[in-house]
Design an enzyme around this catalytic site. Structure first.
Site, PDB file in Angstrom:
ATOM      1  N   TYR A 150       0.880  -1.443   0.040  1.00  0.00           N
ATOM      2  CA  TYR A 150      -0.073  -0.151   0.107  1.00  0.00           C
ATOM      3  C   TYR A 150       0.777   1.178  -0.123  1.00  0.00           C
ATOM      4  O   TYR A 150       0.568   2.226  -0.787  1.00  0.00           O
ATOM      5  CB  TYR A 150      -0.940   0.079   1.373  1.00  0.00           C
ATOM      6  CG  TYR A 150      -1.968   1.158   1.345  1.00  0.00           C
ATOM      7  CD1 TYR A 150      -3.094   0.988   0.677  1.00  0.00           C
ATOM      8  CD2 TYR A 150      -1.587   1.991   2.201  1.00  0.00           C
ATOM      9  CE1 TYR A 150      -4.131   2.125   0.779  1.00  0.00           C
ATOM     10  CE2 TYR A 150      -2.739   3.177   2.484  1.00  0.00           C
ATOM     11  CZ  TYR A 150      -3.920   3.009   1.611  1.00  0.00           C
ATOM     12  OH  TYR A 150      -4.722   3.909   1.954  1.00  0.00           O
ATOM     13  N   LYS A 154       0.817   4.100  -2.835  1.00  0.00           N
ATOM     14  CA  LYS A 154       0.383   5.502  -2.453  1.00  0.00           C
ATOM     15  C   LYS A 154       1.659   6.347  -2.754  1.00  0.00           C
ATOM     16  O   LYS A 154       1.417   7.554  -3.264  1.00  0.00           O
ATOM     17  CB  LYS A 154       0.011   5.630  -1.004  1.00  0.00           C
ATOM     18  CG  LYS A 154      -1.342   4.885  -0.794  1.00  0.00           C
ATOM     19  CD  LYS A 154      -2.381   5.352  -1.730  1.00  0.00           C
ATOM     20  CE  LYS A 154      -3.910   5.075  -1.175  1.00  0.00           C
ATOM     21  NZ  LYS A 154      -4.914   5.221  -2.101  1.00  0.00           N
TER      22      LYS A 154
HETATM   23  P1  NAP Z   1     -13.305   2.414   1.426  1.00  0.00           P
HETATM   24  O1  NAP Z   1     -14.404   2.713   2.593  1.00  0.00           O
HETATM   25  O2  NAP Z   1     -12.871   0.854   1.728  1.00  0.00           O
HETATM   26  O3  NAP Z   1     -13.895   2.620   0.175  1.00  0.00           O
HETATM   27  C1  NAP Z   1     -13.182   2.101  -1.019  1.00  0.00           C
HETATM   28  C2  NAP Z   1     -14.148   1.803  -2.143  1.00  0.00           C
HETATM   29  O4  NAP Z   1     -13.297   1.618  -3.461  1.00  0.00           O
HETATM   30  C3  NAP Z   1     -15.235   0.896  -2.004  1.00  0.00           C
HETATM   31  O5  NAP Z   1     -16.570   1.297  -2.303  1.00  0.00           O
HETATM   32  C4  NAP Z   1     -14.559  -0.356  -2.882  1.00  0.00           C
HETATM   33  O6  NAP Z   1     -15.512  -1.032  -3.261  1.00  0.00           O
HETATM   34  C5  NAP Z   1     -14.140   0.523  -3.773  1.00  0.00           C
HETATM   35  N1  NAP Z   1     -13.157  -0.215  -4.875  1.00  0.00           N
HETATM   36  C6  NAP Z   1     -12.295  -1.175  -4.396  1.00  0.00           C
HETATM   37  N2  NAP Z   1     -11.580  -1.698  -5.459  1.00  0.00           N
HETATM   38  C7  NAP Z   1     -12.247  -1.248  -6.540  1.00  0.00           C
HETATM   39  C8  NAP Z   1     -11.830  -1.342  -8.005  1.00  0.00           C
HETATM   40  N3  NAP Z   1     -11.040  -2.255  -8.294  1.00  0.00           N
HETATM   41  N4  NAP Z   1     -12.930  -0.613  -9.026  1.00  0.00           N
HETATM   42  C9  NAP Z   1     -13.721   0.164  -8.227  1.00  0.00           C
HETATM   43  N5  NAP Z   1     -13.719   0.303  -6.905  1.00  0.00           N
HETATM   44  C10 NAP Z   1     -13.098  -0.183  -6.139  1.00  0.00           C
HETATM   45  O7  NAP Z   1     -12.150   3.259   1.467  1.00  0.00           O
HETATM   46  P2  NAP Z   1     -11.996   4.762   2.034  1.00  0.00           P
HETATM   47  O8  NAP Z   1     -11.411   4.717   3.396  1.00  0.00           O
HETATM   48  O9  NAP Z   1     -12.980   5.603   1.678  1.00  0.00           O
HETATM   49  O10 NAP Z   1     -10.641   5.230   1.255  1.00  0.00           O
HETATM   50  C11 NAP Z   1     -10.746   5.937   0.007  1.00  0.00           C
HETATM   51  C12 NAP Z   1      -9.300   6.000  -0.820  1.00  0.00           C
HETATM   52  O11 NAP Z   1      -8.439   7.088   0.297  1.00  0.00           O
HETATM   53  C13 NAP Z   1      -8.385   4.916  -0.907  1.00  0.00           C
HETATM   54  O12 NAP Z   1      -7.706   5.248  -2.120  1.00  0.00           O
HETATM   55  C14 NAP Z   1      -7.776   4.854   0.414  1.00  0.00           C
HETATM   56  O13 NAP Z   1      -6.454   3.990   0.133  1.00  0.00           O
HETATM   57  C15 NAP Z   1      -7.490   6.271   0.740  1.00  0.00           C
HETATM   58  N6  NAP Z   1      -7.195   6.615   2.029  1.00  0.00           N
HETATM   59  C16 NAP Z   1      -8.044   6.315   3.029  1.00  0.00           C
HETATM   60  C17 NAP Z   1      -7.563   6.589   4.507  1.00  0.00           C
HETATM   61  C18 NAP Z   1      -8.508   6.375   5.384  1.00  0.00           C
HETATM   62  O14 NAP Z   1      -7.970   6.372   6.772  1.00  0.00           O
HETATM   63  N7  NAP Z   1      -9.638   5.913   5.274  1.00  0.00           N
HETATM   64  C19 NAP Z   1      -6.460   7.239   4.548  1.00  0.00           C
HETATM   65  C20 NAP Z   1      -5.370   7.471   3.478  1.00  0.00           C
HETATM   66  C21 NAP Z   1      -5.971   7.188   2.284  1.00  0.00           C
HETATM   67  P3  NAP Z   1     -15.966  -2.281  -2.608  1.00  0.00           P
HETATM   68  O15 NAP Z   1     -16.697  -2.079  -1.189  1.00  0.00           O
HETATM   69  O16 NAP Z   1     -16.979  -3.087  -3.314  1.00  0.00           O
HETATM   70  O17 NAP Z   1     -14.883  -3.092  -2.383  1.00  0.00           O
END
Ligand code: NAP
Length: 249
Positions: A150, A154
């Protein structure tokens, strides 16, 4: 003229908040996620608030699905000139336990997905002579135990962002990255569950390390995305904005 935005991984979490925010900003929004039906709630929220949105099912790591999704968005909402590459997955493990599948899956969704989506959307941006690309990086790009895959993805997204900014700037397209810190979503809930910690305890522990003394909400990231997509951000490109409640990098 109403501009059209695509937000990937927008069924929930940061992507859903960003889709809602961009719709409130006046853009027509394509809510893209793996399963079209999972996008219904985000689309309903946007529509109920008076905005325009459609649900699109696509795996961003699948070239054919990406091509079809972007063509579908063009037909339904008009040529997309705003792209938020937000779709993401975790396959955390310490290096000695990390499988090749763990590595490939994470690279595939984050890096290949952002590449495929950006390549498909830039055609519309170049034609329009205007565009915005926002990539979701992470504070993990700076290194994080258990996240070799990851953190590499990133950090890679930051390099991709800077190169897109250099290549596409002459066409009126900006590219920027947001690197969130700890945000309360299903992703952080899943991390707590994986390591066997109650989510409230996990949040409390994380909060102690955050200068503003709170965890982030998806709306904190949506606000940063809204800025990068705005007209006023046209001279801001190739940047990485850490949205983490304190300084990073
Ligand atoms: P999340 O709640 O897990 O949501 C991610 C979404 O992406 C889910 O709806 C998932 O679908 C979808 N997804 C996964 N694989 C996919 C694919 N191949 N094609 C299309 N959609 C896909 O994550 P989040 O926390 O909102 O994070 C959003 C972004 O921010 C990510 O890139 C994450 O790495 C980044 N981020 C998050 C945090 C944090 O603290 N939350 C911190 C830093 C960065 P499914 O539900 O069907 O799997």
């Amino acid at each position: 003229m109403t501009r059209t935005a695509i937000v990937t991984g927008a069924a929930r979490g940061i992507g859903a908040a960003t889709a809602r925010r961009l719709a409130a900003d006046g853009y027509a929004v394509a809510v893209v996620d793996l399963d079209e039906s999972s996008c219904a709630a985000t689309v309903a929220d946007i529509t109920a608030a008076g905005g325009r949105a459609i649900a699109v099912g696509a795996d961003v790591s699948d070239s054919c699905a990406v091509t079809a999704a972007v063509a579908h968005v063009e037909t339904e909402l008009g040529a997309p000139t705003i792209l938020v590459n937000n779709a993401g997955i975790l396959r955390d493990n310490l290096l000695f336990k990390m499988t090749e599948d763990d590595w490939d899956a994470v690279m595939s969704v984050h890096l290949r997905g952002a590449f495929l989506m950006s390549r498909a959307v830039q055609a519309h941006q170049v034609t329009a002579g205007w565009g915005r690309i926002v990539n979701l990086s992470s504070t993990s790009a700076l290194g994080n135990r258990g996240q070799a895959n990851y953190s590499a993805a990133k950090a890679g997204l930051q390099g991709l962002t800077k190169t897109l900014a250099i290549e596409l700037g002459r066409y009126g397209v900006t590219a920027n990255a947001i690197a969130p810190g700890f945000i309360v979503t299903d992703m952080t809930r899943a991390t707590a569950a994986r390591i066997g910690v109650e989510f409230d305890d996990f949040v409390e522990h994380a909060t102690k390390e955050i200068p503003v003394q709170r965890a982030g909400d998806p709306e904190d990231i949506a606000a940063a995305a809204s800025f990068f997509c705005s007209e006023g951000a046209g001279f801001v490109s190739g940047q990485v904005l850490y949205v983490a409640g304190g300084p990073r990098a």
